[in-house]
Enzyme design. Sequence first.
Site, PDB file in Angstrom:
ATOM      1  N   LYS A   1       2.271   2.262  -4.975  1.00  0.00           N
ATOM      2  CA  LYS A   1       2.956   1.775  -6.191  1.00  0.00           C
ATOM      3  C   LYS A   1       2.116   2.003  -7.421  1.00  0.00           C
ATOM      4  O   LYS A   1       2.628   2.328  -8.489  1.00  0.00           O
ATOM      5  CB  LYS A   1       3.227   0.261  -6.099  1.00  0.00           C
ATOM      6  CG  LYS A   1       4.259  -0.127  -5.095  1.00  0.00           C
ATOM      7  CD  LYS A   1       4.443  -1.621  -5.074  1.00  0.00           C
ATOM      8  CE  LYS A   1       3.220  -2.381  -4.620  1.00  0.00           C
ATOM      9  NZ  LYS A   1       2.808  -2.167  -3.240  1.00  0.00           N
TER      10      LYS A   1
ATOM     11  N   LYS B   1       0.115   4.313  -8.274  1.00  0.00           N
ATOM     12  CA  LYS B   1       0.242   5.665  -8.818  1.00  0.00           C
ATOM     13  C   LYS B   1       1.598   5.862  -9.505  1.00  0.00           C
ATOM     14  O   LYS B   1       1.680   6.467 -10.579  1.00  0.00           O
ATOM     15  CB  LYS B   1       0.094   6.650  -7.652  1.00  0.00           C
ATOM     16  CG  LYS B   1       0.208   8.070  -8.062  1.00  0.00           C
ATOM     17  CD  LYS B   1       0.165   8.949  -6.846  1.00  0.00           C
ATOM     18  CE  LYS B   1       0.984  10.160  -7.153  1.00  0.00           C
ATOM     19  NZ  LYS B   1       0.396  11.385  -6.743  1.00  0.00           N
TER      20      LYS B   1
ATOM     21  N   ASP C   1       0.816  -1.223   0.000  1.00  0.00           N
ATOM     22  CA  ASP C   1       0.000   0.000   0.000  1.00  0.00           C
ATOM     23  C   ASP C   1       0.845   1.267   0.000  1.00  0.00           C
ATOM     24  O   ASP C   1       0.429   2.305   0.520  1.00  0.00           O
ATOM     25  CB  ASP C   1      -0.964   0.045   1.209  1.00  0.00           C
ATOM     26  CG  ASP C   1      -1.754  -1.233   1.342  1.00  0.00           C
ATOM     27  OD1 ASP C   1      -2.273  -1.694   0.318  1.00  0.00           O
ATOM     28  OD2 ASP C   1      -1.828  -1.776   2.457  1.00  0.00           O
TER      29      ASP C   1
ATOM     30  N   HIS D   1      -4.718  -1.771  -6.202  1.00  0.00           N
ATOM     31  CA  HIS D   1      -4.190  -0.459  -6.578  1.00  0.00           C
ATOM     32  C   HIS D   1      -5.349   0.489  -6.737  1.00  0.00           C
ATOM     33  O   HIS D   1      -6.336   0.153  -7.375  1.00  0.00           O
ATOM     34  CB  HIS D   1      -3.547  -0.508  -7.973  1.00  0.00           C
ATOM     35  CG  HIS D   1      -2.232  -1.193  -7.989  1.00  0.00           C
ATOM     36  ND1 HIS D   1      -1.367  -1.175  -6.954  1.00  0.00           N
ATOM     37  CD2 HIS D   1      -1.634  -1.898  -8.972  1.00  0.00           C
ATOM     38  CE1 HIS D   1      -0.291  -1.846  -7.276  1.00  0.00           C
ATOM     39  NE2 HIS D   1      -0.419  -2.305  -8.487  1.00  0.00           N
TER      40      HIS D   1
ATOM     41  N   LYS E   1       2.920  10.302  -0.763  1.00  0.00           N
ATOM     42  CA  LYS E   1       2.009  10.839   0.253  1.00  0.00           C
ATOM     43  C   LYS E   1       2.678  11.776   1.260  1.00  0.00           C
ATOM     44  O   LYS E   1       2.312  11.801   2.442  1.00  0.00           O
ATOM     45  CB  LYS E   1       1.282   9.700   0.969  1.00  0.00           C
ATOM     46  CG  LYS E   1       0.375   8.904   0.014  1.00  0.00           C
ATOM     47  CD  LYS E   1      -0.426   7.853   0.719  1.00  0.00           C
ATOM     48  CE  LYS E   1      -1.895   8.167   0.756  1.00  0.00           C
ATOM     49  NZ  LYS E   1      -2.739   7.085   1.241  1.00  0.00           N
ATOM     50  N   LEU E   2       3.662  12.531   0.806  1.00  0.00           N
ATOM     51  CA  LEU E   2       4.309  13.497   1.701  1.00  0.00           C
ATOM     52  C   LEU E   2       3.283  14.521   2.194  1.00  0.00           C
ATOM     53  O   LEU E   2       3.364  15.023   3.309  1.00  0.00           O
ATOM     54  CB  LEU E   2       5.461  14.198   0.961  1.00  0.00           C
ATOM     55  CG  LEU E   2       6.340  15.105   1.810  1.00  0.00           C
ATOM     56  CD1 LEU E   2       7.098  14.319   2.876  1.00  0.00           C
ATOM     57  CD2 LEU E   2       7.330  15.887   0.954  1.00  0.00           C
TER      58      LEU E   2
ATOM     59  N   GLY F   1       0.115  14.399  -3.721  1.00  0.00           N
ATOM     60  CA  GLY F   1      -1.344  14.386  -3.855  1.00  0.00           C
ATOM     61  C   GLY F   1      -1.758  13.152  -4.642  1.00  0.00           C
ATOM     62  O   GLY F   1      -0.906  12.427  -5.171  1.00  0.00           O
TER      63      GLY F   1
ATOM     64  N   GLY G   1     -11.107  -3.170   2.838  1.00  0.00           N
ATOM     65  CA  GLY G   1     -11.735  -2.032   3.519  1.00  0.00           C
ATOM     66  C   GLY G   1     -11.282  -1.884   4.963  1.00  0.00           C
ATOM     67  O   GLY G   1     -11.750  -1.008   5.684  1.00  0.00           O
TER      68      GLY G   1
END
Length: 431
Positions: A16, A18, A13, A41, A329-330, A414, A300
Amino acid sequence: MPATVIVGAQWGDEGKGKIVDLLAQNSDVVCRYNGGPNAGHTIQVDGETFKLRHLPAGIVSEKECVIGAGCVVDPEELVAELDDLAGRGIAVDRVRLSGNAHVIMPWHRTIDQASERRLGKLRIGTTRRGIGPTYADKAFRVGIRVQDLFDPKILRQKIEVALAEKNLWLERVYGAEPLELEELAERCETCAQRLRPHIADTSLLVDRALREGKRILLEGAHGTLLDLDHGTYPFVTSSTTVAGGAAAGIGIGPTRIGAVVGVAKAYVTRVGEGPFPTEIEGPDQVRVRELGGEFGTVTGRERRCGWLDLVALRYATRVNGLTALALTKLDVLSAFDEVPVCLRYRLRDGTETDDFPAHQSDFHHCEPVYEVLPGWREPLEDCAELEDLPEAARRYVDFVEHMLDVEVSLVGTGADREQVLARGRGAALVR
Ligand code: IMP
Protein backbone atom coordinates in the site's frame (compact mmCIF):
# COMPACT_ATOMS: atom_id res chain seq x y z
CA MET A 1 -14.01 16.22 -5.21
CA PRO A 2 -14.72 13.09 -3.11
CA ALA A 3 -12.00 11.28 -1.18
CA THR A 4 -10.30 8.07 -2.33
CA VAL A 5 -9.67 5.23 0.12
CA ILE A 6 -6.64 2.96 -0.30
CA VAL A 7 -7.17 -0.30 1.54
CA GLY A 8 -5.17 -3.51 1.93
CA ALA A 9 -7.13 -6.38 0.41
CA GLN A 10 -5.25 -9.28 2.07
CA TRP A 11 -3.43 -9.70 5.42
CA GLY A 12 -1.42 -6.49 5.25
CA ASP A 13 1.95 -5.78 3.60
CA GLU A 14 0.32 -5.63 0.17
CA GLY A 15 2.49 -2.73 -0.93
CA LYS A 16 0.00 0.00 0.00
CA GLY A 17 2.83 2.37 0.87
CA LYS A 18 4.10 2.34 -2.67
CA ILE A 19 0.62 2.82 -4.17
CA VAL A 20 -0.22 5.64 -1.73
CA ASP A 21 3.14 7.25 -2.47
CA LEU A 22 2.37 7.10 -6.18
CA LEU A 23 -1.19 8.45 -5.87
CA ALA A 24 0.01 11.08 -3.41
CA GLN A 25 1.81 12.77 -6.29
CA ASN A 26 -1.62 13.96 -7.45
CA SER A 27 -3.14 14.54 -4.01
CA ASP A 28 -3.18 17.42 -1.56
CA VAL A 29 -3.83 15.64 1.73
CA VAL A 30 -2.98 12.06 2.74
CA CYS A 31 -4.61 10.65 5.88
CA ARG A 32 -4.14 7.51 7.98
CA TYR A 33 -7.44 6.34 9.47
CA ASN A 34 -6.53 3.39 11.71
CA GLY A 35 -3.77 1.49 13.46
CA GLY A 36 -0.47 2.65 14.89
CA PRO A 37 3.21 1.67 14.74
CA ASN A 38 2.19 -1.94 14.07
CA ALA A 39 1.96 -0.84 10.43
CA GLY A 40 5.10 -0.48 8.40
CA HIS A 41 5.51 1.03 4.98
CA THR A 42 8.67 0.70 2.98
CA ILE A 43 8.91 3.25 0.20
CA GLN A 44 11.69 3.43 -2.31
CA VAL A 45 12.24 6.66 -4.19
CA ASP A 46 15.29 7.25 -6.39
CA GLY A 47 17.15 4.44 -4.67
CA GLU A 48 16.49 5.83 -1.19
CA THR A 49 14.46 3.70 1.24
CA PHE A 50 12.02 5.17 3.76
CA LYS A 51 10.44 3.06 6.49
CA LEU A 52 7.32 4.56 8.02
CA ARG A 53 5.33 3.50 11.06
CA HIS A 54 2.72 6.12 11.99
CA LEU A 55 2.93 8.51 9.12
CA PRO A 56 0.96 8.12 5.91
CA ALA A 57 3.04 7.45 2.83
CA GLY A 58 2.34 10.96 1.49
CA ILE A 59 5.00 12.31 3.85
CA VAL A 60 7.78 11.28 1.48
CA SER A 61 6.41 13.79 -1.05
CA GLU A 62 5.92 16.36 1.71
CA LYS A 63 2.12 16.43 1.39
CA GLU A 64 -0.14 17.59 4.17
CA CYS A 65 -0.42 14.39 6.22
CA VAL A 66 -3.09 13.55 8.78
CA ILE A 67 -3.08 10.96 11.55
CA GLY A 68 -6.78 10.60 12.33
CA ALA A 69 -8.78 9.94 15.49
CA GLY A 70 -9.05 6.24 14.64
CA CYS A 71 -5.28 5.81 15.05
CA VAL A 72 -3.20 5.03 18.11
CA VAL A 73 0.20 6.66 18.53
CA ASP A 74 3.30 5.88 20.49
CA PRO A 75 4.54 9.42 21.20
CA GLU A 76 8.22 8.55 21.57
CA GLU A 77 8.21 6.51 18.36
CA LEU A 78 6.30 9.20 16.51
CA VAL A 79 8.79 11.86 17.58
CA ALA A 80 11.66 9.58 16.49
CA GLU A 81 9.96 9.03 13.12
CA LEU A 82 9.47 12.77 12.58
CA ASP A 83 13.06 13.52 13.61
CA ASP A 84 14.45 10.80 11.36
CA LEU A 85 12.58 12.14 8.33
CA ALA A 86 13.46 15.74 9.13
CA GLY A 87 17.12 14.66 9.48
CA ARG A 88 16.94 13.24 5.96
CA GLY A 89 15.69 16.53 4.57
CA ILE A 90 11.95 15.74 4.42
CA ALA A 91 9.72 18.63 5.55
CA VAL A 92 7.42 17.34 8.30
CA ASP A 93 5.81 20.61 9.37
CA ARG A 94 2.56 19.73 7.56
CA VAL A 95 1.93 16.61 9.66
CA ARG A 96 -1.39 16.94 11.54
CA LEU A 97 -2.28 14.73 14.49
CA SER A 98 -5.78 14.36 15.90
CA GLY A 99 -6.09 15.16 19.59
CA ASN A 100 -8.63 12.32 19.76
CA ALA A 101 -6.14 9.63 18.75
CA HIS A 102 -5.24 7.34 21.66
CA VAL A 103 -1.80 7.11 23.19
CA ILE A 104 0.11 3.84 23.50
CA MET A 105 1.57 3.96 27.00
CA PRO A 106 4.53 1.83 28.15
CA TRP A 107 2.19 -0.50 30.08
CA HIS A 108 0.33 -1.28 26.86
CA ARG A 109 3.52 -2.53 25.25
CA THR A 110 4.51 -4.56 28.32
CA ILE A 111 1.05 -6.12 28.58
CA ASP A 112 0.98 -6.96 24.85
CA GLN A 113 4.36 -8.71 25.12
CA ALA A 114 3.59 -10.49 28.39
CA SER A 115 0.15 -11.58 27.22
CA GLU A 116 1.59 -13.12 24.05
CA ARG A 117 4.13 -15.01 26.17
CA ARG A 118 1.38 -16.28 28.46
CA LEU A 119 -0.79 -17.40 25.55
CA GLY A 120 2.07 -19.64 24.35
CA LYS A 121 0.84 -21.78 21.47
CA LEU A 122 -2.44 -19.85 21.39
CA ARG A 123 -0.68 -16.51 20.79
CA ILE A 124 -1.96 -14.07 18.15
CA GLY A 125 1.54 -13.29 16.88
CA THR A 126 1.10 -9.55 17.45
CA THR A 127 3.73 -6.96 16.59
CA ARG A 128 4.09 -6.45 20.39
CA ARG A 129 3.71 -2.69 20.01
CA GLY A 130 0.85 -2.44 22.53
CA ILE A 131 -1.87 -2.05 19.91
CA GLY A 132 -4.50 -4.43 21.35
CA PRO A 133 -4.23 -3.18 24.97
CA THR A 134 -4.46 0.46 23.79
CA TYR A 135 -7.61 -0.11 21.72
CA ALA A 136 -9.03 -2.20 24.59
CA ASP A 137 -8.59 0.71 27.02
CA LYS A 138 -10.11 3.06 24.45
CA ALA A 139 -13.23 0.84 24.24
CA PHE A 140 -13.25 0.54 28.03
CA ARG A 141 -13.12 4.37 28.16
CA VAL A 142 -10.02 4.52 30.34
CA GLY A 143 -7.59 5.41 27.55
CA ILE A 144 -5.27 8.41 27.41
CA ARG A 145 -5.76 10.59 24.34
CA VAL A 146 -3.25 12.79 22.57
CA GLN A 147 -5.01 15.91 23.87
CA ASP A 148 -4.47 14.71 27.47
CA LEU A 149 -0.71 15.08 26.98
CA PHE A 150 -1.10 18.86 26.98
CA ASP A 151 -2.79 19.21 30.37
CA PRO A 152 -0.36 18.27 33.16
CA LYS A 153 -3.13 17.92 35.75
CA ILE A 154 -5.39 15.70 33.67
CA LEU A 155 -2.40 13.69 32.43
CA ARG A 156 -1.20 12.89 35.97
CA GLN A 157 -4.74 12.08 37.09
CA LYS A 158 -5.27 9.68 34.21
CA ILE A 159 -1.88 8.00 34.60
CA GLU A 160 -2.46 7.64 38.33
CA VAL A 161 -5.86 6.00 37.83
CA ALA A 162 -4.41 3.72 35.16
CA LEU A 163 -1.36 2.71 37.21
CA ALA A 164 -3.47 1.77 40.23
CA GLU A 165 -4.75 -1.10 38.12
CA LYS A 166 -2.01 -1.64 35.53
CA ASN A 167 0.75 -2.04 38.12
CA LEU A 168 -1.22 -4.82 39.80
CA TRP A 169 -1.48 -6.62 36.47
CA LEU A 170 2.15 -5.97 35.61
CA GLU A 171 3.47 -7.24 38.92
CA ARG A 172 1.02 -9.96 39.92
CA VAL A 173 -0.13 -11.39 36.61
CA TYR A 174 2.79 -10.79 34.29
CA GLY A 175 5.71 -10.65 36.74
CA ALA A 176 6.88 -7.34 35.25
CA GLU A 177 8.31 -4.24 36.91
CA PRO A 178 5.73 -1.64 38.06
CA LEU A 179 5.75 1.81 36.42
CA GLU A 180 6.22 5.13 38.17
CA LEU A 181 3.82 8.07 37.74
CA GLU A 182 6.20 11.01 37.70
CA GLU A 183 8.70 9.42 35.32
CA LEU A 184 5.92 8.51 32.87
CA ALA A 185 4.34 11.98 33.04
CA GLU A 186 7.68 13.63 32.31
CA ARG A 187 8.35 11.38 29.33
CA CYS A 188 4.90 12.20 27.97
CA GLU A 189 5.40 15.92 28.47
CA THR A 190 8.73 15.91 26.66
CA CYS A 191 7.02 14.34 23.63
CA ALA A 192 4.06 16.71 23.96
CA GLN A 193 6.32 19.73 23.48
CA ARG A 194 7.62 18.27 20.24
CA LEU A 195 4.14 17.22 19.01
CA ARG A 196 2.31 20.43 19.96
CA PRO A 197 2.69 22.19 16.58
CA HIS A 198 1.21 19.17 14.82
CA ILE A 199 -2.05 18.92 16.80
CA ALA A 200 -5.14 19.85 14.81
CA ASP A 201 -8.87 19.29 14.52
CA THR A 202 -8.27 16.83 11.71
CA SER A 203 -11.96 16.10 11.02
CA LEU A 204 -12.52 19.81 10.37
CA LEU A 205 -9.31 20.08 8.36
CA VAL A 206 -10.32 17.23 6.02
CA ASP A 207 -13.86 18.58 5.67
CA ARG A 208 -12.52 21.99 4.64
CA ALA A 209 -10.07 20.47 2.21
CA LEU A 210 -12.89 18.48 0.59
CA ARG A 211 -15.03 21.63 0.29
CA GLU A 212 -12.13 23.43 -1.36
CA GLY A 213 -11.97 20.66 -3.98
CA LYS A 214 -8.63 19.31 -2.78
CA ARG A 215 -7.68 15.73 -3.55
CA ILE A 216 -7.72 13.56 -0.45
CA LEU A 217 -6.37 10.06 0.05
CA LEU A 218 -7.50 8.03 3.05
CA GLU A 219 -4.93 5.35 3.74
CA GLY A 220 -5.86 2.23 5.69
CA ALA A 221 -3.20 0.38 7.63
CA HIS A 222 -2.86 -3.45 7.64
CA GLY A 223 -5.38 -5.37 5.51
CA THR A 224 -8.99 -6.49 5.20
CA LEU A 225 -8.41 -9.92 6.76
CA LEU A 226 -6.88 -8.26 9.84
CA ASP A 227 -10.05 -6.20 10.45
CA LEU A 228 -11.40 -6.59 13.98
CA ASP A 229 -14.96 -7.36 12.80
CA HIS A 230 -14.50 -8.80 9.32
CA GLY A 231 -11.06 -10.42 9.50
CA THR A 232 -9.93 -13.86 10.63
CA TYR A 233 -10.67 -13.23 14.33
CA PRO A 234 -8.93 -13.65 16.74
CA PHE A 235 -5.86 -13.47 14.46
CA VAL A 236 -6.55 -9.85 13.60
CA THR A 237 -5.49 -6.41 14.69
CA SER A 238 -7.64 -4.32 17.03
CA SER A 239 -8.89 -1.63 14.64
CA THR A 240 -11.22 -1.26 11.68
CA THR A 241 -9.06 -1.77 8.64
CA VAL A 242 -11.81 -1.98 5.99
CA ALA A 243 -12.74 0.98 3.79
CA GLY A 244 -15.91 1.69 5.78
CA GLY A 245 -13.66 2.58 8.71
CA ALA A 246 -12.05 5.41 6.78
CA ALA A 247 -14.96 7.79 7.32
CA ALA A 248 -15.25 6.99 11.03
CA GLY A 249 -11.49 7.02 11.63
CA ILE A 250 -11.08 10.45 10.07
CA GLY A 251 -14.40 11.99 11.10
CA ILE A 252 -16.14 12.61 7.77
CA GLY A 253 -19.37 11.15 6.41
CA PRO A 254 -19.26 8.07 4.17
CA THR A 255 -20.91 10.12 1.42
CA ARG A 256 -17.61 11.99 1.04
CA ILE A 257 -15.86 8.90 -0.30
CA GLY A 258 -15.93 8.45 -4.07
CA ALA A 259 -13.55 5.60 -4.81
CA VAL A 260 -12.01 2.64 -3.00
CA VAL A 261 -8.77 1.21 -4.34
CA GLY A 262 -7.86 -2.22 -2.98
CA VAL A 263 -4.20 -3.21 -2.93
CA ALA A 264 -3.31 -6.89 -3.24
CA LYS A 265 -0.08 -8.68 -3.96
CA ALA A 266 -0.02 -10.98 -6.98
CA TYR A 267 0.46 -13.70 -4.33
CA VAL A 268 -0.34 -13.59 -0.58
CA THR A 269 1.68 -13.13 2.58
CA ARG A 270 0.76 -13.28 6.22
CA VAL A 271 2.69 -12.59 9.40
CA GLY A 272 1.61 -13.92 12.73
CA GLU A 273 -0.51 -16.94 13.50
CA GLY A 274 -3.80 -18.14 12.05
CA PRO A 275 -5.19 -20.14 9.16
CA PHE A 276 -3.83 -19.51 5.67
CA PRO A 277 -5.36 -21.87 3.07
CA THR A 278 -3.02 -21.08 0.16
CA GLU A 279 0.23 -21.14 2.18
CA ILE A 280 2.81 -22.73 -0.13
CA GLU A 281 4.33 -26.01 0.93
CA GLY A 282 7.94 -26.81 0.15
CA PRO A 283 10.79 -24.86 -1.44
CA ASP A 284 8.58 -22.53 -3.51
CA GLN A 285 7.57 -20.76 -0.28
CA VAL A 286 11.21 -19.90 0.44
CA ARG A 287 11.65 -18.84 -3.18
CA VAL A 288 8.72 -16.43 -3.07
CA ARG A 289 9.89 -15.09 0.31
CA GLU A 290 13.40 -14.42 -0.95
CA LEU A 291 12.40 -13.01 -4.32
CA GLY A 292 9.77 -10.80 -2.69
CA GLY A 293 11.95 -9.79 0.29
CA GLU A 294 9.12 -10.97 2.52
CA PHE A 295 10.39 -10.03 5.97
CA GLY A 296 8.37 -7.76 8.29
CA THR A 297 9.08 -4.01 8.25
CA VAL A 298 8.17 -3.67 11.94
CA THR A 299 9.32 -6.96 13.43
CA GLY A 300 11.72 -8.39 10.81
CA ARG A 301 9.79 -11.67 11.04
CA GLU A 302 9.66 -14.00 8.03
CA ARG A 303 6.33 -13.61 6.28
CA ARG A 304 4.41 -16.76 5.40
CA CYS A 305 3.87 -16.89 1.63
CA GLY A 306 1.01 -18.34 -0.41
CA TRP A 307 -0.48 -18.41 -3.89
CA LEU A 308 -3.08 -15.83 -4.83
CA ASP A 309 -6.38 -16.53 -3.08
CA LEU A 310 -9.31 -15.27 -5.14
CA VAL A 311 -11.90 -16.40 -2.57
CA ALA A 312 -10.37 -14.09 0.02
CA LEU A 313 -9.87 -11.36 -2.57
CA ARG A 314 -13.49 -11.58 -3.72
CA TYR A 315 -14.46 -11.18 -0.06
CA ALA A 316 -12.23 -8.11 0.23
CA THR A 317 -13.82 -6.72 -2.93
CA ARG A 318 -17.23 -7.12 -1.29
CA VAL A 319 -16.60 -5.84 2.23
CA ASN A 320 -14.66 -2.81 0.99
CA GLY A 321 -16.81 -2.07 -2.06
CA LEU A 322 -13.66 -1.88 -4.21
CA THR A 323 -13.91 0.27 -7.32
CA ALA A 324 -10.41 -0.64 -8.52
CA LEU A 325 -7.62 -3.04 -7.66
CA ALA A 326 -3.87 -2.47 -7.59
CA LEU A 327 -2.00 -5.76 -8.05
CA THR A 328 1.50 -5.36 -6.67
CA LYS A 329 4.76 -7.32 -6.95
CA LEU A 330 3.82 -9.18 -10.13
CA ASP A 331 7.56 -9.25 -10.91
CA VAL A 332 8.16 -11.61 -7.97
CA LEU A 333 6.28 -14.35 -9.83
CA SER A 334 8.68 -14.12 -12.81
CA ALA A 335 10.36 -17.33 -11.67
CA PHE A 336 7.82 -20.08 -12.01
CA ASP A 337 6.75 -22.29 -14.94
CA GLU A 338 3.28 -22.52 -13.48
CA VAL A 339 1.40 -20.28 -11.06
CA PRO A 340 -1.51 -21.77 -9.10
CA VAL A 341 -4.43 -19.47 -8.24
CA CYS A 342 -7.07 -20.47 -5.68
CA LEU A 343 -10.59 -20.22 -7.14
CA ARG A 344 -12.67 -21.98 -4.51
CA TYR A 345 -12.41 -23.60 -1.08
CA ARG A 346 -13.32 -27.23 -0.49
CA LEU A 347 -15.05 -27.53 2.88
CA ARG A 348 -14.92 -30.46 5.31
CA ASP A 349 -18.21 -31.91 3.98
CA GLY A 350 -16.71 -32.06 0.46
CA THR A 351 -18.73 -29.15 -0.93
CA GLU A 352 -16.96 -26.33 -2.70
CA THR A 353 -17.60 -22.62 -2.29
CA ASP A 354 -16.34 -19.43 -3.86
CA ASP A 355 -17.64 -17.37 -0.94
CA PHE A 356 -15.39 -16.70 2.02
CA PRO A 357 -16.68 -18.92 4.89
CA ALA A 358 -18.69 -17.00 7.47
CA HIS A 359 -17.86 -19.57 10.14
CA GLN A 360 -14.33 -19.81 11.49
CA SER A 361 -14.25 -23.64 11.63
CA ASP A 362 -15.06 -23.85 7.92
CA PHE A 363 -12.21 -21.46 7.18
CA HIS A 364 -9.77 -23.27 9.48
CA HIS A 365 -10.38 -26.60 7.75
CA CYS A 366 -10.92 -25.60 4.12
CA GLU A 367 -8.66 -26.76 1.28
CA PRO A 368 -7.83 -24.51 -1.65
CA VAL A 369 -9.02 -25.56 -5.13
CA TYR A 370 -6.50 -24.25 -7.62
CA GLU A 371 -6.43 -23.46 -11.29
CA VAL A 372 -2.86 -23.61 -12.52
CA LEU A 373 -2.00 -20.79 -14.89
CA PRO A 374 1.07 -20.73 -17.13
CA GLY A 375 3.96 -18.82 -15.61
CA TRP A 376 6.57 -16.58 -17.21
CA ARG A 377 10.24 -16.18 -16.56
CA GLU A 378 10.93 -12.87 -18.24
CA PRO A 379 11.74 -9.97 -15.90
CA LEU A 380 9.10 -7.21 -15.87
CA GLU A 381 11.03 -4.19 -14.70
CA ASP A 382 11.47 -2.70 -18.16
CA CYS A 383 7.79 -2.91 -19.13
CA ALA A 384 6.46 0.62 -19.67
CA GLU A 385 2.86 -0.36 -20.49
CA LEU A 386 0.60 -3.23 -19.56
CA GLU A 387 0.79 -4.33 -23.18
CA ASP A 388 4.56 -4.86 -22.74
CA LEU A 389 4.02 -7.62 -20.16
CA PRO A 390 4.83 -11.17 -21.30
CA GLU A 391 1.66 -12.81 -22.55
CA ALA A 392 1.33 -15.18 -19.57
CA ALA A 393 1.69 -12.28 -17.11
CA ARG A 394 -0.94 -10.28 -18.95
CA ARG A 395 -3.26 -13.27 -18.90
CA TYR A 396 -2.68 -13.60 -15.15
CA VAL A 397 -3.77 -9.98 -14.62
CA ASP A 398 -6.79 -10.37 -16.92
CA PHE A 399 -7.77 -13.60 -15.15
CA VAL A 400 -7.80 -11.86 -11.75
CA GLU A 401 -9.84 -9.00 -13.13
CA HIS A 402 -12.34 -11.36 -14.76
CA MET A 403 -12.75 -13.55 -11.66
CA LEU A 404 -13.26 -10.59 -9.29
CA ASP A 405 -15.26 -8.42 -11.65
CA VAL A 406 -13.26 -5.38 -10.60
CA GLU A 407 -10.79 -3.53 -12.79
CA VAL A 408 -7.10 -4.22 -12.14
CA SER A 409 -6.16 -0.60 -12.68
CA LEU A 410 -2.56 -0.67 -11.44
CA VAL A 411 0.10 -3.37 -11.68
CA GLY A 412 3.37 -3.25 -9.72
CA THR A 413 6.45 -4.53 -11.54
CA GLY A 414 9.28 -3.44 -9.22
CA ALA A 415 10.12 -1.58 -6.02
CA ASP A 416 10.47 1.91 -7.43
CA ARG A 417 7.69 4.51 -7.65
CA GLU A 418 7.91 4.46 -11.43
CA GLN A 419 7.45 0.70 -11.67
CA VAL A 420 3.65 0.71 -11.72
CA LEU A 421 1.67 0.16 -14.91
CA ALA A 422 -1.72 1.87 -15.11
CA ARG A 423 -4.81 1.33 -17.20
CA GLY A 424 -8.45 2.48 -17.15
CA ARG A 425 -9.24 4.10 -13.80
CA GLY A 426 -5.61 3.71 -12.79
CA ALA A 427 -4.51 6.11 -15.50
CA ALA A 428 -6.80 8.78 -14.03
CA LEU A 429 -5.48 8.10 -10.52
CA VAL A 430 -1.84 8.63 -11.44
CA ARG A 431 -2.37 11.46 -13.93
P1 IMP B 1 -1.15 -6.24 16.39
O1 IMP B 1 -1.75 -5.35 15.36
O2 IMP B 1 0.25 -5.89 16.74
O3 IMP B 1 -2.02 -6.39 17.60
O4 IMP B 1 -1.07 -7.72 15.75
C1 IMP B 1 -2.23 -8.48 15.43
C2 IMP B 1 -2.06 -9.26 14.14
O5 IMP B 1 -2.01 -8.35 13.05
C3 IMP B 1 -0.76 -10.06 14.06
O6 IMP B 1 -0.98 -11.24 13.31
C4 IMP B 1 0.17 -9.14 13.30
O7 IMP B 1 1.21 -9.84 12.66
C5 IMP B 1 -0.81 -8.54 12.32
N1 IMP B 1 -0.42 -7.23 11.81
C6 IMP B 1 -0.58 -6.03 12.39
N2 IMP B 1 -0.16 -5.04 11.60
C7 IMP B 1 0.24 -5.62 10.46
C8 IMP B 1 0.75 -5.11 9.22
O8 IMP B 1 0.88 -3.90 8.99
N3 IMP B 1 1.08 -6.05 8.29
C9 IMP B 1 0.89 -7.38 8.48
N4 IMP B 1 0.41 -7.88 9.61
C10 IMP B 1 0.09 -7.02 10.59
